[in-house]
Design a protein around this motif. Structure first.
Motif, short mmCIF file in Angstrom:
data_model
loop_
_atom_site.label_atom_id
_atom_site.label_comp_id
_atom_site.label_asym_id
_atom_site.label_seq_id
_atom_site.Cartn_x
_atom_site.Cartn_y
_atom_site.Cartn_z
N MET A 199 0.84 -1.18 0.00
CA MET A 199 0.00 0.00 0.00
C MET A 199 0.88 1.24 0.00
O MET A 199 2.02 1.20 0.48
N ILE A 200 0.36 2.32 -0.53
CA ILE A 200 1.07 3.59 -0.55
C ILE A 200 0.52 4.46 0.58
O ILE A 200 -0.68 4.65 0.70
N ILE A 201 1.43 4.98 1.40
CA ILE A 201 1.07 5.87 2.50
C ILE A 201 1.66 7.24 2.21
O ILE A 201 2.87 7.37 2.01
N GLU A 202 0.82 8.26 2.17
CA GLU A 202 1.31 9.62 1.96
C GLU A 202 1.79 10.20 3.28
O GLU A 202 1.13 10.07 4.31
N GLY A 203 2.96 10.80 3.25
CA GLY A 203 3.51 11.39 4.46
C GLY A 203 4.65 12.33 4.14
O GLY A 203 4.77 12.81 3.01
N LEU A 204 5.49 12.58 5.10
CA LEU A 204 6.63 13.47 4.94
C LEU A 204 7.92 12.73 5.27
O LEU A 204 7.96 11.96 6.23
N VAL A 205 8.94 12.98 4.48
CA VAL A 205 10.26 12.39 4.73
C VAL A 205 11.22 13.51 5.09
O VAL A 205 11.28 14.54 4.41
N SER A 206 11.96 13.30 6.17
CA SER A 206 13.03 14.24 6.51
C SER A 206 14.36 13.57 6.18
O SER A 206 14.56 12.38 6.45
N THR A 207 15.23 14.34 5.55
CA THR A 207 16.59 13.89 5.23
C THR A 207 17.54 15.01 5.62
O THR A 207 17.12 16.15 5.81
N ARG A 208 18.82 14.70 5.71
CA ARG A 208 19.81 15.71 6.09
C ARG A 208 20.51 16.23 4.84
O ARG A 208 21.00 15.46 4.02
N ASN A 209 20.53 17.56 4.72
CA ASN A 209 21.29 18.20 3.65
C ASN A 209 22.78 18.10 3.97
O ASN A 209 23.18 17.84 5.10
N ALA A 210 23.61 18.37 2.96
CA ALA A 210 25.06 18.32 3.15
C ALA A 210 25.53 19.31 4.21
O ALA A 210 26.52 19.07 4.90
N ASP A 211 24.79 20.43 4.39
CA ASP A 211 25.18 21.43 5.39
C ASP A 211 24.65 21.11 6.78
O ASP A 211 24.80 21.89 7.71
N GLY A 212 24.00 19.95 6.94
CA GLY A 212 23.49 19.52 8.24
C GLY A 212 22.06 19.92 8.55
O GLY A 212 21.47 19.45 9.52
N GLY B 150 16.91 8.21 6.43
CA GLY B 150 15.96 9.29 6.61
C GLY B 150 14.89 8.88 7.59
O GLY B 150 14.96 7.80 8.21
N VAL B 151 13.87 9.73 7.73
CA VAL B 151 12.75 9.44 8.62
C VAL B 151 11.46 9.68 7.85
O VAL B 151 11.26 10.77 7.29
N PHE B 152 10.60 8.67 7.81
CA PHE B 152 9.28 8.81 7.20
C PHE B 152 8.28 9.09 8.32
O PHE B 152 8.26 8.40 9.33
N HIS B 153 7.44 10.14 8.12
CA HIS B 153 6.48 10.57 9.14
C HIS B 153 5.05 10.39 8.63
O HIS B 153 4.73 10.81 7.51
N VAL B 154 4.22 9.82 9.46
CA VAL B 154 2.78 9.81 9.23
C VAL B 154 2.25 11.06 9.91
O VAL B 154 2.46 11.26 11.11
N VAL B 155 1.62 11.92 9.12
CA VAL B 155 1.14 13.21 9.63
C VAL B 155 -0.32 13.40 9.27
O VAL B 155 -0.85 12.71 8.39
N ASP B 156 -0.97 14.33 9.94
CA ASP B 156 -2.34 14.68 9.57
C ASP B 156 -2.48 16.19 9.35
O ASP B 156 -3.57 16.72 9.37
N ASP B 157 -1.36 16.86 9.11
CA ASP B 157 -1.34 18.31 8.87
C ASP B 157 -1.23 18.55 7.37
O ASP B 157 -0.13 18.51 6.80
N VAL B 158 -2.36 18.79 6.70
CA VAL B 158 -2.32 18.99 5.25
C VAL B 158 -1.68 20.32 4.88
O VAL B 158 -1.15 20.45 3.77
N LEU B 159 -1.70 21.29 5.77
CA LEU B 159 -1.08 22.58 5.45
C LEU B 159 0.43 22.39 5.25
O LEU B 159 1.00 22.89 4.26
N LEU B 160 1.09 21.65 6.11
CA LEU B 160 2.52 21.40 5.94
C LEU B 160 2.78 20.56 4.68
O LEU B 160 3.76 20.80 3.97
#
Length: 196
Positions: A1-14, A52-62
């Motif tokens: 199944m596909i889950i829509e969410g947000l992924v955080s990753t680290r840029n080269a500058d931290g 990285g980190v995958f987040h399950v969120v319920d904030d559609v504005l973000l």
């Protein structure tokens, strides 16, 4: 199944980069298959750091702000427990993952991730009709280069009706940002030197 969410990753500058992703989830989030667009910040970060980190969120504005790259304050984060990354403070659940393999075939690469740590902040309110409508409108807005503008505008009208009936102020604002984005992009294309 596909889950829509947000992924955080680290840029080269931290710094942390937060972007929407809809991975294919296997089992109880044991494996996550990501297909980021080549050249995107998420793609470059995952290729470089392989985590990285995958987040399950319920904030559609973000979701709207990150999907359309609109100006917004960076979301509050804390350091992840296992990987070199960040966890959103305002999320329902999170899944820290490591990328085990990258397959660079086809239009979009396949990055296969394995969950190494998970946590929960609160129960999700879910995506009721208005939130689903905002997500669908956002997806249509990100496809402007592929879809006829008439189709995108028709989708926005369908979504507006659902948000008007079932949404609150946050969903109204999110959809207004999507509509403004579409109008600004289509107006810019109509007035560009190439179109004259």
């Amino acid at each position: 199944m596909i889950i829509e969410g947000l992924v955080s990753t680290r840029n080269a500058d931290g710094r942390s980069n937060v972007a929407p992703q809809g991975p294919i989830v296997h089992g109880e989030f044991d494996a996550l298959h990501f297909r980021p667009f080549p050249g995107s910040v998420t793609y470059e970060n995952l290729k470089r750091t392989r985590c990285g980190v995958f987040h399950v969120v319920d904030d559609v504005l973000l979701l709207v702000q990150t999907a359309l790259d609109l100006p917004h304050d960076p979301p509050a984060v804390e350091t992840a427990a296992v990987i070199d990354g960040d966890v959103l403070l305002d999320c329902c659940r999170w899944y820290e993952f490591e990328i085990d393999s990258i397959h660079e075939t086809g239009e979009r690469p396949l990055m296969i991730g394995r969950c190494v740590h998970t946590g929960r902040r609160r129960y999700s309110l879910g995506f009721y009709r208005a939130r689903h409508a905002v997500i669908e409108a956002t997806i249509a807005a990100t496809r402007l280069q592929f879809l006829p503008i008439a189709d995108v505008r028709a989708e926005l009208e369908r979504c507006q009706t659902r948000v008007d009936k079932t949404g609150g102020p946050r969903e109204q604002l999110a959809l207004r940002l999507v509509r403004n984005y579409v109008e600004a992009r289509t107006t810019a294309e109509l007035t560009s030197p190439e179109s004259l």
